[in-house]
Design an enzyme around this catalytic site. Sequence first.
Site, PDB file in Angstrom:
ATOM      1  N   TYR A 135       0.822  -1.213   0.000  1.00 44.68           N
ATOM      2  CA  TYR A 135       0.000   0.000   0.000  1.00 44.68           C
ATOM      3  C   TYR A 135       0.857   1.264   0.000  1.00 44.68           C
ATOM      4  O   TYR A 135       0.373   2.341  -0.345  1.00 44.68           O
ATOM      5  CB  TYR A 135      -0.933   0.039   1.226  1.00 44.68           C
ATOM      6  CG  TYR A 135      -2.008  -1.029   1.224  1.00 44.68           C
ATOM      7  CD1 TYR A 135      -2.237  -1.830   0.108  1.00 44.68           C
ATOM      8  CD2 TYR A 135      -2.813  -1.229   2.326  1.00 44.68           C
ATOM      9  CE1 TYR A 135      -3.218  -2.807   0.115  1.00 44.68           C
ATOM     10  CE2 TYR A 135      -3.807  -2.200   2.335  1.00 44.68           C
ATOM     11  CZ  TYR A 135      -3.993  -2.987   1.227  1.00 44.68           C
ATOM     12  OH  TYR A 135      -4.983  -3.953   1.242  1.00 44.68           O
ATOM     13  N   LYS A 186       3.172 -15.340   2.678  1.00 40.82           N
ATOM     14  CA  LYS A 186       3.104 -16.011   1.378  1.00 40.82           C
ATOM     15  C   LYS A 186       4.559 -16.283   0.983  1.00 40.82           C
ATOM     16  O   LYS A 186       5.017 -15.887  -0.085  1.00 40.82           O
ATOM     17  CB  LYS A 186       2.380 -15.095   0.374  1.00 40.82           C
ATOM     18  CG  LYS A 186       2.008 -15.739  -0.944  1.00 40.82           C
ATOM     19  CD  LYS A 186       0.814 -16.672  -0.842  1.00 40.82           C
ATOM     20  CE  LYS A 186       0.587 -17.352  -2.184  1.00 40.82           C
ATOM     21  NZ  LYS A 186      -0.389 -18.433  -2.137  1.00 40.82           N
ATOM     22  N   ASP A 218      -3.448 -17.937   1.754  1.00 37.39           N
ATOM     23  CA  ASP A 218      -4.605 -18.578   1.112  1.00 37.39           C
ATOM     24  C   ASP A 218      -5.203 -19.633   2.036  1.00 37.39           C
ATOM     25  O   ASP A 218      -6.423 -19.734   2.204  1.00 37.39           O
ATOM     26  CB  ASP A 218      -4.214 -19.168  -0.254  1.00 37.39           C
ATOM     27  CG  ASP A 218      -2.868 -19.865  -0.247  1.00 37.39           C
ATOM     28  OD1 ASP A 218      -2.128 -19.728   0.744  1.00 37.39           O
ATOM     29  OD2 ASP A 218      -2.542 -20.555  -1.232  1.00 37.39           O
ATOM     30  N   ASP A 242      -5.546  -6.649   6.001  1.00 33.55           N
ATOM     31  CA  ASP A 242      -6.720  -5.881   5.592  1.00 33.55           C
ATOM     32  C   ASP A 242      -7.859  -6.847   5.272  1.00 33.55           C
ATOM     33  O   ASP A 242      -8.991  -6.707   5.744  1.00 33.55           O
ATOM     34  CB  ASP A 242      -6.324  -5.066   4.345  1.00 33.55           C
ATOM     35  CG  ASP A 242      -7.381  -4.066   3.922  1.00 33.55           C
ATOM     36  OD1 ASP A 242      -8.413  -3.979   4.596  1.00 33.55           O
ATOM     37  OD2 ASP A 242      -7.167  -3.390   2.902  1.00 33.55           O
ATOM     38  N   ASP A 246     -11.154  -8.301   8.012  1.00 33.01           N
ATOM     39  CA  ASP A 246     -12.565  -8.132   7.646  1.00 33.01           C
ATOM     40  C   ASP A 246     -13.275  -9.481   7.565  1.00 33.01           C
ATOM     41  O   ASP A 246     -14.436  -9.612   7.975  1.00 33.01           O
ATOM     42  CB  ASP A 246     -12.694  -7.400   6.301  1.00 33.01           C
ATOM     43  CG  ASP A 246     -12.827  -5.893   6.490  1.00 33.01           C
ATOM     44  OD1 ASP A 246     -12.555  -5.416   7.611  1.00 33.01           O
ATOM     45  OD2 ASP A 246     -13.202  -5.199   5.528  1.00 33.01           O
TER      46      ASP A 246
END
Length: 351
Positions: A135, A186, A218, A242, A246
């Site tokens: 980001y 990852k 994943d 992020d 959620d």
Amino acid sequence: MRICVLPGDGIGPEIVAEAVRVLRALGLSLEFAEAPVGGAAYRALGHPLPESTLELARQSDAILFGAVGDFNLDTLPRELRPEQAILGLRKAFNLFANFRPALVYPELVHASTLKPEVVAGLDILIIRELTGDIYFGQPRGIRTLENGVREGFDTMRYSEPEIERVAHVAFQAARKRNKRLCSVDKANVLDTMQLWREVVIAVGKEYPDVELSHMYVDNAAMQLLKNPKQFDVIVTGNMFGDILSDEASMLTGSIGLLPSASLNEKNFGLYEPIHGSAPDIAGKGIANPLATILSAAMLLRFSGGLNAAAEQIETAVKRVLAQGYRTGDIAEPGLRTVGTREMGDAVLAAL
Ligand code: NAD
């Protein structure tokens, strides 16, 4: 403690007022100073995060934040939009560690879309790195290649110190809970994440009492739905966090109940509900104030070291839910539907 109160927009002022009433009722030595933020600040002072608001925050030990966002201001240039206030505060105070607990209260087990046996008793904490990663990484942009094809690109970057500091925060948080930390990465595909894993393992040597495990993102996304109770604390980077935080919030099924904290190295923090300004119900006195009240409990615990007082608030919230008080967002037939103020009253009575 000096607490900077930033109610913001929409339901922000209504829910923050209840959290402040609860904090005041504890009989602690707390000082409150309020300032405008977001759309309210833009309307009053021409900027979503005015210098006067920032200065007030600098003089405080913690920020209690409502929500920002005002659809009528969506046509403003990006830097003047209400939501920029949060990004500005994260940057100004270097709030790099985002705490997102997801807790399922026994009375609200059926509010989740998952089967009760999967979520009953769930109590997990996701710690998301908040100031680095793809980001913020440079270079980024949209460019036109020699063949005329346009290409978008962003850069995932993490430095060793950035990983170390959030890892320390996560191990320390796990130590105060069930002493299990799962680092999500990852590492099989991304070099940045390989470094992430190496650094987390190295930091873990300082916390032999905490059981460290690793999971690819994943798989973590699947495991959070399949068997979320296997987790205690999860630590992960900005982008993965992020998304996963959620996802985890939806395990509980109720956005109006979830608090959050964003902290820096000095335990200065911004405490806010995870939901937004809910313009559809603003001003009606029906918003659920519990996420903000629970954020106030986190404020006492993490920025004030006032664990007993934090627990008092959390116990009071559990009690009002057990007593059957519900705001509209979690209403159930046969139980008592109350407004924002009445819910605040119920928490005060339980305290
Ligand atoms: P939202 O979270 O404000 O609302 C989503 C839905 O949940 C709405 O139906 C709303 O009524 C309901 N809801 C939210 N909080 C509730 C509460 N405490 N009690 C009862 N019901 C509640 O998300 P949105 O509608 O997508 O966004 C509205 C505005 O909020 C936008 O301007 C957005 O940018 C902003 N926003 C701000 C933050 C923040 O301040 N941290 C976070 C998310 C969205």
